[in-house]
Design a protein around this motif. Structure first.
Motif, short mmCIF file in Angstrom:
data_model
loop_
_atom_site.label_atom_id
_atom_site.label_comp_id
_atom_site.label_asym_id
_atom_site.label_seq_id
_atom_site.Cartn_x
_atom_site.Cartn_y
_atom_site.Cartn_z
N PHE A 95 -12.55 -2.32 8.69
CA PHE A 95 -11.31 -2.26 9.27
C PHE A 95 -11.63 -3.01 10.63
O PHE A 95 -10.73 -3.47 11.11
CB PHE A 95 -10.94 -0.83 9.58
CG PHE A 95 -9.91 -0.48 10.47
CD1 PHE A 95 -8.75 -0.96 10.22
CD2 PHE A 95 -10.28 0.47 11.84
CE1 PHE A 95 -7.75 -0.53 11.37
CE2 PHE A 95 -8.94 0.63 12.35
CZ PHE A 95 -7.87 0.14 12.25
N GLU A 96 -12.58 -2.82 11.28
CA GLU A 96 -13.18 -3.50 12.44
C GLU A 96 -14.49 -3.68 12.75
O GLU A 96 -15.39 -2.78 11.97
CB GLU A 96 -12.19 -2.73 13.68
CG GLU A 96 -12.78 -1.44 13.89
CD GLU A 96 -12.26 -0.72 15.04
OE1 GLU A 96 -11.18 -1.49 15.69
OE2 GLU A 96 -12.41 0.53 15.39
N GLU A 125 -11.98 -8.61 8.71
CA GLU A 125 -11.43 -7.45 9.28
C GLU A 125 -10.13 -7.15 8.71
O GLU A 125 -9.15 -8.37 8.55
CB GLU A 125 -11.34 -7.38 10.78
CG GLU A 125 -12.61 -7.32 11.45
CD GLU A 125 -12.51 -7.33 13.13
OE1 GLU A 125 -13.13 -6.42 13.59
OE2 GLU A 125 -11.59 -8.30 13.47
N SER A 127 -6.61 -4.30 8.28
CA SER A 127 -5.96 -2.91 8.36
C SER A 127 -5.53 -2.60 6.98
O SER A 127 -4.12 -1.95 6.95
CB SER A 127 -4.81 -2.99 9.41
OG SER A 127 -4.47 -1.85 9.63
N LEU A 131 -9.36 1.72 4.58
CA LEU A 131 -10.36 1.33 5.31
C LEU A 131 -9.80 2.19 6.76
O LEU A 131 -10.88 2.74 7.56
CB LEU A 131 -10.59 -0.14 5.71
CG LEU A 131 -11.15 -1.08 4.55
CD1 LEU A 131 -11.09 -2.55 4.88
CD2 LEU A 131 -12.54 -0.47 4.22
N ARG A 132 -8.85 2.24 6.98
CA ARG A 132 -8.05 2.63 8.44
C ARG A 132 -8.35 4.22 8.34
O ARG A 132 -8.63 4.70 9.17
CB ARG A 132 -6.67 2.19 8.80
CG ARG A 132 -6.30 2.19 10.02
CD ARG A 132 -4.81 1.75 10.18
NE ARG A 132 -3.80 2.28 9.14
CZ ARG A 132 -3.35 1.69 8.15
NH1 ARG A 132 -3.42 0.52 7.96
NH2 ARG A 132 -2.52 2.51 7.67
#
Ligand SMILES: [Zn+2]
Length: 236
Positions: A95-96, A125, A127, A131-132
């Motif tokens: 995600f990040e 990365e 969204s 993953l979020r």
């Protein structure tokens, strides 16, 4: 010891990407999670699979499994695909950056690139919901491109599982140990007896044999217990 959710991508009606020769992403992912689970458990980790067979799960199902189990890590197994079938390479999606997900992604990337003849497509990365919405460190592995025929023909899903387990263990400062479980060999003898008990007293043993014979075990008989040498000699 950490709690790992291993997520085999796709499944059931969703085959994921399918190679030119018919290999399905969903099947590769499932075989890989099984091997990774075996190795992680063998090394003391706790593992939960989102799916253990060829069934369909949507993204929410997968997120809910990981969040409700309170996992430490979420690892989703995939193969990549592209219309240009010459493309190959390994990428990890998070995600990040700047957190545990990135740290795990680095271990995975290093391990996969060291073992696969695969190009480094980096840590990306994105969204994605999976993953979020997962509350723990989460990664998606795109191990290589199944749309590439050479990859499709040579990709080893068991080795995929091994590589992921190795990277996951490195994440928790462990080194993978996979010594085979030793099975006792069947000794070679001419025949076998079935034991029913051990008796200090010979008469007691004889009585037991008579009882057994009366109950239908016609072949029951007494043999000396071999470790008691004096007794054996006397009885023989
Ligand atoms: Zn996929």
């Amino acid at each position: 010891m950490a709690k790992w959710v291993l997520d085999a991508g796709h499944g059931g009606s969703d085959s994921g990407a399918v190679g030119k020769n018919g290999r399905r992403e969903a099947d590769i992912a499932l075989q890989a999670v099984y091997e990774a689970k075996r190795l992680l458990e063998r090394n003391g980790e706790i593992v939960l699979l989102t799916r253990a067979s060829d069934i369909y799960l949507d993204v929410k199902d997968r997120v809910d499994i990981a969040n409700s189990w309170d996992a430490d890590y979420f690892v989703s197994f995939h193969m990549n695909s592209f219309v240009d079938n010459s493309v190959s390479g390994t990428e990890i999606v998070i995600f990040e950056k700047g957190n545990k997900s990135e740290e795990l992604a680095r271990f995975l990337k290093d391990e996969l690139l060291a073992n696969l003849k695969s190009k480094d497509r980096g840590i990306k990365e994105a969204s994605y919901t999976i993953l979020r919405q997962t509350k723990m460190a989460a990664v998606i592995i795109e191990a290589d491109f199944i749309s590439n025929e050479e990859v499709e023909n040579n990709f080893d899903s068991i080795k995929y599982g091994y590589m992921v387990a190795n990277a996951c263990l490195a994440m928790v400062n462990k080194i993978l140990i996979d010594t085979p479980v030793k099975k006792p060999k069947t000794p070679k003898r001419e025949g076998w007896r079935i034991c029913i008990g051990y008796y200090k007293d010979y008469e007691e043993a004889e009585e037991e044999v008579l009882r057994l014979q009366n109950e239908g075990f016609k072949d029951a008989y007494v043999v000396p217990y071999p470790e008691d040498n004096e007794r054996v000699k006397k009885l023989i």
